[in-house]
Design a protein around this motif. Structure first.
Motif, PDB file in Angstrom:
ATOM      1  N   SER A  45       0.858  -1.196   0.000  1.00  0.00           N
ATOM      2  CA  SER A  45       0.000   0.000   0.000  1.00  0.00           C
ATOM      3  C   SER A  45       0.884   1.233   0.000  1.00  0.00           C
ATOM      4  O   SER A  45       2.051   1.187   0.416  1.00  0.00           O
ATOM      5  CB  SER A  45      -0.947   0.007   1.195  1.00  0.00           C
ATOM      6  N   MET A  46       0.341   2.322  -0.487  1.00  0.00           N
ATOM      7  CA  MET A  46       1.116   3.550  -0.677  1.00  0.00           C
ATOM      8  C   MET A  46       0.251   4.746  -0.318  1.00  0.00           C
ATOM      9  O   MET A  46      -0.934   4.794  -0.663  1.00  0.00           O
ATOM     10  CB  MET A  46       1.549   3.627  -2.149  1.00  0.00           C
ATOM     11  N   GLU A  47       0.848   5.664   0.402  1.00  0.00           N
ATOM     12  CA  GLU A  47       0.136   6.866   0.848  1.00  0.00           C
ATOM     13  C   GLU A  47       0.975   8.079   0.449  1.00  0.00           C
ATOM     14  O   GLU A  47       2.191   8.091   0.685  1.00  0.00           O
ATOM     15  CB  GLU A  47      -0.002   6.786   2.374  1.00  0.00           C
ATOM     16  N   GLU A  48       0.320   9.053  -0.106  1.00  0.00           N
ATOM     17  CA  GLU A  48       1.041  10.227  -0.593  1.00  0.00           C
ATOM     18  C   GLU A  48       1.515  11.105   0.561  1.00  0.00           C
ATOM     19  O   GLU A  48       0.765  11.371   1.491  1.00  0.00           O
ATOM     20  CB  GLU A  48       0.088  11.021  -1.481  1.00  0.00           C
ATOM     21  N   ILE A  49       2.753  11.571   0.514  1.00  0.00           N
ATOM     22  CA  ILE A  49       3.254  12.566   1.474  1.00  0.00           C
ATOM     23  C   ILE A  49       2.965  13.964   0.936  1.00  0.00           C
ATOM     24  O   ILE A  49       2.388  14.800   1.627  1.00  0.00           O
ATOM     25  CB  ILE A  49       4.772  12.381   1.711  1.00  0.00           C
ATOM     26  N   SER A  50       3.352  14.215  -0.297  1.00  0.00           N
ATOM     27  CA  SER A  50       3.000  15.476  -0.968  1.00  0.00           C
ATOM     28  C   SER A  50       3.138  15.278  -2.463  1.00  0.00           C
ATOM     29  O   SER A  50       3.819  14.338  -2.919  1.00  0.00           O
ATOM     30  CB  SER A  50       3.908  16.619  -0.511  1.00  0.00           C
ATOM     31  N   ARG A  51       2.454  16.134  -3.223  1.00  0.00           N
ATOM     32  CA  ARG A  51       2.537  16.062  -4.692  1.00  0.00           C
ATOM     33  C   ARG A  51       2.417  17.464  -5.256  1.00  0.00           C
ATOM     34  O   ARG A  51       1.347  17.869  -5.680  1.00  0.00           O
ATOM     35  CB  ARG A  51       1.448  15.141  -5.232  1.00  0.00           C
ATOM     36  N   TYR A  60       7.210  15.484  -5.135  1.00  0.00           N
ATOM     37  CA  TYR A  60       6.242  14.378  -5.040  1.00  0.00           C
ATOM     38  C   TYR A  60       6.938  13.205  -4.377  1.00  0.00           C
ATOM     39  O   TYR A  60       8.043  12.836  -4.771  1.00  0.00           O
ATOM     40  CB  TYR A  60       5.794  13.990  -6.444  1.00  0.00           C
ATOM     41  N   TRP A  61       6.307  12.646  -3.321  1.00  0.00           N
ATOM     42  CA  TRP A  61       6.837  11.426  -2.709  1.00  0.00           C
ATOM     43  C   TRP A  61       5.748  10.724  -1.910  1.00  0.00           C
ATOM     44  O   TRP A  61       4.704  11.296  -1.617  1.00  0.00           O
ATOM     45  CB  TRP A  61       8.105  11.690  -1.876  1.00  0.00           C
ATOM     46  N   ASN A  62       6.034   9.426  -1.588  1.00  0.00           N
ATOM     47  CA  ASN A  62       5.027   8.569  -0.955  1.00  0.00           C
ATOM     48  C   ASN A  62       5.623   7.807   0.218  1.00  0.00           C
ATOM     49  O   ASN A  62       6.839   7.641   0.298  1.00  0.00           O
ATOM     50  CB  ASN A  62       4.518   7.534  -1.957  1.00  0.00           C
ATOM     51  N   THR A  63       4.743   7.325   1.082  1.00  0.00           N
ATOM     52  CA  THR A  63       5.108   6.341   2.100  1.00  0.00           C
ATOM     53  C   THR A  63       4.601   4.988   1.609  1.00  0.00           C
ATOM     54  O   THR A  63       3.459   4.889   1.152  1.00  0.00           O
ATOM     55  CB  THR A  63       4.426   6.668   3.437  1.00  0.00           C
ATOM     56  N   ILE A  64       5.441   3.957   1.714  1.00  0.00           N
ATOM     57  CA  ILE A  64       4.974   2.625   1.311  1.00  0.00           C
ATOM     58  C   ILE A  64       4.965   1.684   2.512  1.00  0.00           C
ATOM     59  O   ILE A  64       5.732   1.851   3.462  1.00  0.00           O
ATOM     60  CB  ILE A  64       5.828   2.032   0.175  1.00  0.00           C
TER      61      ILE A  64
END
Ligand code: 23J
Ligand code: MN
Length: 255
Positions: A45-51, A60-64
């Motif tokens: 699963s992946m959750e956005e940190i900012s975009r 743009y980056w994510n938490t996985i």
């Protein structure tokens, strides 16, 4: 010319190609289903940190989040109880030289198409060696089943009332590969043991014997049909997870 200079030149000219043996990693990536008495491994699963927004206007980056053994992944010896006390048995302590080796591809795709519980036997390995030469120490040995062409997760996991059905290794085939002193095995199926291997003797023989001998595993590989039987150079380096039992990774073959 040094061998590396030759390789750089061959990569530039296209005489040597890089084949990606990795499956895409996302929320639809199939995960092994164990009997309900055991703890399940979470999928990806992946959750956005900012975009490019208030949380980060220029980036743009994510938490996985995922189980270590999700998608195309690496099995370290410490993954199995038989390998738990070996030296250099985890993702952060295995010497990096053991991530690189020649690839041997044993093609049993026809057998697996006829029999979804097909098991590699010692006789089949010896027949392969009669044709291609003895498996060299330090090789990655790949079982080509074309299982990665099953794009529907249900067909890939192939679970029926009596559990999953997918091809793999007989215990004696695993013993022969350990005798050859391979780096480890790689498969196209969700794990390095056959679907029904929980009821084999010993249970999960490939995990039990390989990891007990300090050998490595690679699961959910793709594009094995693009490799020659011998002659490729394979790089399979897991994340350096401290005390990690395994890791998703990118597996590359130079062909
Ligand atoms: C845990 C228990 C059984 C199996 C597995 C994990 C794997 O296949 C794995 O991903 O290592 S069979
Ligand atoms: Mn695994």
């Amino acid at each position: 010319m040094s061998s590396l200079a030759q390789l750089i030149s061959d990569l530039a000219s296209g005489a040597v190609r890089v084949v990606d043996l990795t499956q895409p990693l996302g929320p639809d990536t199939p995960v092994i289903g164990l009997p309900e008495i055991f703890a399940p491994s979470p999928g990806f699963s992946m959750e956005e940190i900012s975009r490019y927004d208030d949380g980060g206007p220029g980036w743009y980056w994510n938490t996985i989040r995922l189980g270590e053994h999700t998608g195309t992944h690496f099995d370290a010896p410490v993954h199995w109880i038989t390998g738990k006390d070996l030296p250099d048995n985890r993702c952060d302590t295995i010497p990096a030289g053991r991530f690189v080796g020649p690839g041997c591809v044993i093609d049993v795709s026809g057998d697996a198409a006829r029999d979804e519980d097909f098991l590699l036997t010692p006789a089949r390995i010896e027949a392969w060696e009669a044709e291609h030469g003895r498996i060299a120490a330090g090789s990655w040995v790949f079982l080509r089943t074309d299982w990665s062409k099953r794009r529907d997760p249900a067909a890939f996991l192939n679970v029926r009332e009596d559990g999953p059905h997918s091809p793999g290794f007989s215990a004696d085939a695993t013993r022969l590969l350990i005798d050859r002193d391979v780096l480890g095995v790689g498969v196209e199926t969700v794990g390095t043991d056959a679907g029904q291997a929980g009821s084999f003797d010993p249970p999960f023989p490939n995990h039990t014997l390989m990891h007990g001998a300090g050998k490595l595993g690679l699961a959910s590989l793709a594009n094995l049909d693009q490799l020659p039987a011998t002659g490729s150079l394979v790089i399979a380096a897991p994340l350096k997870i401290v005390d990690g039992s395994g890791s998703p990774l990118r597996v590359l073959a130079l062909v």
